[in-house]
Design an enzyme around this catalytic site. Structure first.
Site, short mmCIF file in Angstrom:
data_model
loop_
_atom_site.label_atom_id
_atom_site.label_comp_id
_atom_site.label_asym_id
_atom_site.label_seq_id
_atom_site.Cartn_x
_atom_site.Cartn_y
_atom_site.Cartn_z
N ASP A 142 0.88 -1.17 0.00
CA ASP A 142 0.00 0.00 0.00
C ASP A 142 0.90 1.21 0.00
O ASP A 142 1.87 1.28 0.77
CB ASP A 142 -0.95 0.03 1.20
CG ASP A 142 -2.10 1.02 0.96
OD1 ASP A 142 -2.58 1.10 -0.20
OD2 ASP A 142 -2.51 1.71 1.90
N ARG A 158 8.89 2.45 -3.28
CA ARG A 158 8.65 1.01 -3.41
C ARG A 158 9.96 0.25 -3.53
O ARG A 158 10.13 -0.84 -2.96
CB ARG A 158 7.74 0.75 -4.61
CG ARG A 158 7.22 -0.69 -4.69
CD ARG A 158 6.07 -0.80 -5.69
NE ARG A 158 4.93 0.03 -5.29
CZ ARG A 158 4.60 1.17 -5.89
NH1 ARG A 158 5.28 1.63 -6.94
NH2 ARG A 158 3.57 1.87 -5.45
#
Length: 208
Positions: A75, A195
């Site tokens: 997320d 990420r």
């Protein structure tokens, strides 16, 4: 002990941009990636958590228990200083459920209005911002999980630049590169993105 599948990593997402980035990252260590596109019978997990961790954990655990194998979930979102951290966990649906990247970007620029900051660049800098990512790997056999987070600092600019990446990437300016996230190559983005940093941290934990 939380483990990762030997040859194939299952990622609990239907976001094509994320699938592409995970596939690129895991290919470097000899692993393939499967996503929810490979398991169409599994319904979408409602992301109703108030934190990135809560949503990641829920997705990873739900899908891992359904498939009976370890599952990785992500997320992530954009936190804009001038908007008190918004859109945050609502980044993907900032302009409403099913919103396009364009609609979300347009709403972000409207929310920031004409406010600008900074005089040492040719860019129109609207606000400092951070891309934040939390990864959770859940192992259904042990009921254990691993968590890793990553963050990258930048600025929101008034005009999108670049056709790469996805989401808010074309509006996220990185002064050290003099480029937006949307103008970076896949390898450049992987090396510095929220990420990419979270994944690097997660893999170190798995190796231990």
């Amino acid at each position: 002990m939380t483990r990762i599948a030997q040859d194939t990593v299952i990622v609990a997402t239907r976001n094509k941009g994320k699938v592409k980035e995970f596939a690129h990252a895991f290919a470097a260590i000899g692993k393939q990636v499967k996503s929810m596109y490979d398991y169409p019978d599994i319904p979408d997990v409602v992301e109703d958590g108030e934190t990135f961790f809560a949503n990641s954990y829920k997705k990873a655990k739900t899908v891992a228990l359904a498939l009976g194998v370890p599952v990785l979930a992500d997320d992530s979102g954009l936190c804009v200083d001038k908007l008190n951290g918004d859109p945050g966990v609502y980044s993907a649906r900032y302009a409403g459920e099913g919103a396009t990247d364009q609609a979300n970007n347009d709403k972000l620029l409207r929310a920031l209005g004409e406010w600008t900051e900074g005089e040492d660049t040719e860019q129109s800098l609207l606000s400092p911002a951070q891309f934040v990512c939390t990864l959770v790997l859940f192992d259904p056999d042990t009921q254990e999980h691993l968590e890793a987070s990553g963050q990258v600092e930048g600025w929101i600019i008034a005009e999108p630049r670049g056709l790469g990446g996805f989401g808010y990437d074309p509006l996220f300016f990185l002064p050290e590169f003099e480029k937006t996230m949307g103008e970076l190559t896949v390898d450049e983005k992987q090396s510095i993105s929220h990420r990419g940093r979270a994944l690097e941290q997660l893999l170190k934990k798995i190796e231990k």
